[in-house]
Design an enzyme around this catalytic site. Structure first.
Site, PDB file in Angstrom:
ATOM      1  N   CYS A 221       0.838  -1.208   0.000  1.00 54.73           N
ATOM      2  CA  CYS A 221       0.000   0.000   0.000  1.00 54.73           C
ATOM      3  C   CYS A 221       0.870   1.254   0.000  1.00 54.73           C
ATOM      4  O   CYS A 221       1.327   1.713   1.051  1.00 54.73           O
ATOM      5  CB  CYS A 221      -0.934  -0.013   1.208  1.00 54.73           C
ATOM      6  SG  CYS A 221      -2.021   1.418   1.259  1.00 54.73           S
TER       7      CYS A 221
ATOM      8  N   CYS B  44      -0.538   4.168   1.957  1.00 56.51           N
ATOM      9  CA  CYS B  44      -0.387   4.028   3.420  1.00 56.51           C
ATOM     10  C   CYS B  44       1.063   4.250   3.852  1.00 56.51           C
ATOM     11  O   CYS B  44       1.323   4.890   4.869  1.00 56.51           O
ATOM     12  CB  CYS B  44      -0.778   2.634   3.894  1.00 56.51           C
ATOM     13  SG  CYS B  44      -2.267   1.976   3.186  1.00 56.51           S
ATOM     14  N   ASP B  45       1.998   3.698   3.101  1.00 53.14           N
ATOM     15  CA  ASP B  45       3.369   3.589   3.616  1.00 53.14           C
ATOM     16  C   ASP B  45       4.411   4.415   2.869  1.00 53.14           C
ATOM     17  O   ASP B  45       5.549   4.512   3.325  1.00 53.14           O
ATOM     18  CB  ASP B  45       3.811   2.105   3.599  1.00 53.14           C
ATOM     19  CG  ASP B  45       2.941   1.255   4.518  1.00 53.14           C
ATOM     20  OD1 ASP B  45       2.486   1.790   5.548  1.00 53.14           O
ATOM     21  OD2 ASP B  45       2.708   0.081   4.200  1.00 53.14           O
TER      22      ASP B  45
END
Ligand code: NAP
Length: 315
Positions: A133, A136-137
């Site tokens: 992701c 997300c990261d």
């Protein structure tokens, strides 16, 4: 006992559906599934879910969602649904703990799992440099060298997103032609931070406590090489968790549940929410949104059934 609403899966879609169904006095039951809390619960920091300006750990976010749904009367079953019978109502679900559950309506929110590379180091270094992701990261890889695997829209889209943070993004593709849309190809090829390694597959992800590089093999020449990298983002497709529903729900050619845009499936009384239906956005917030929609649709569906039964005098 026949439940009004049974929700399969406990990610943001399922838990939001539970919250709304509970607040509609439908006493929903959530069958938690293989990954309680869904994919979000495996994410270290969630910085893009509204309402948490200082970020929140994915596990904590899922736990808060569950508590909120429980507060209004949701109950939970720990287990994995092994089979469903959607041929007649009430629907019947068999859970691996031996329970059989009957439901007037079912909300399918079983999610999708990122397809894995299946190479040494991938599981061991998950969340320690291996991520599925970018949204997300990506933030955690400022000025780092990243490897993205895949040649589809996701690989290019996410590779482009990662250039906001990374010093360098190397896209490794098993062929010499990309599957992604031409517009994305052009954008990626024009981005000075992106380079491509063609005709190559990742055979191992290297590192002890974090990713230090990847081992590669050229599929045409057989040549094996190594490349240093700080992170690896495999984008080789997602697998919707729909094996359970084959033959009962209409699925598209990639296995995603087909809905009518209002979370309704081909089976009246069965609704769908989250990544098991969505192959475009795949965000916690969009999953939560469709979870809300599915619960409202289920509630309206039940109201309609009650009116029909009342009119028929069978209520
Ligand atoms: P995808 O289109 O199926 O692409 C997967 C890519 O991974 C392909 O390039 C494939 O190679 C490669 N691949 C598959 N298995 C592999 C393996 N074992 N090892 C190495 N490489 C492997 O998946 P996606 O990119 O996740 O997209 C899924 C759907 O969402 C698509 O319909 C896509 O159009 C859509 N989507 C759209 C957008 C957008 O419009 N901006 C963004 C994201 C996703 P081959 O090419 O050789 O098969």
């Amino acid at each position: 006992m026949i439940h009004k609403v049974v929700i399969i899966g406990s990610g943001p879609a399922g838990l939001t559906a539970a919250l709304y169904a509970a607040r509609a006095n439908l006493a929903p039951v959530v069958i938690r599934g293989l990954q309680p809390g869904g994919l979000i619960a495996t994410t270290s920091e969630v910085e893009n879910y509204p309402g948490f300006p200082d970020a929140i750990n994915g596990f904590d976010l899922a736990e808060k969602m569950e508590k909120q749904a429980a507060r209004f009367g949701t109950s939970f079953i720990d287990g994995i649904v092994q089979s469903v019978d959607f041929s007649e109502r009430p629907f019947t679900l068999t859970v691996d703990n031996g329970t059989t559950v009957q439901a007037e309506t079912v909300i399918v929110s079983t999610g999708a799992s990122p397809r894995k590379l299946g190479v040494p180091g991938e599981l061991e270094l998950a969340n320690r440099g291996v991520s599925y992701c970018a949204v997300c990261d990506g933030f955690f890889f400022r000025e780092k060298k990243l490897v993205v695997v895949g040649g589809g829209n996701s690989a290019l889209d996410e590779g482009l997103f990662l250039t906001r943070y990374a010093s360098e993004v190397v896209i490794i593709h098993r062929r010499d032609q990309l599957r992604a849309d031409p517009v994305l190809q052009a954008r990626a090829q024009a981005n000075p931070k992106i380079t491509f390694v063609w005709d190559s597959v990742v055979t191992a992800i290297k590192g002890e406590t974090g990713v230090t590089g990847v081992a590669l093999k050229n599929v045409k020449t057989g040549e094996a090489t190594e490349m240093a990298a700080d992170g690896v983002f495999p984008y080789i497709g997602h697998i919707p968790n729909t094996a359970l529903f084959k033959g009962q729900l209409e699925l598209d050619e990639n296995g995603y549940v087909i809905s009518d845009g209002r979370t309704r499936t081909n089976v009246p009384g069965v609704f769908v929410a989250g990544d098991v239906e969505d192959h475009v956005y795949r965000q916690a917030i969009t999953a939560a949104g469709t979870g809300c929609m599915a619960a409202m649709e289920a509630s309206w569906f039940l109201d309609k059934q009650d009116h029909v039964q009342e009119a028929l005098g069978t209520w």
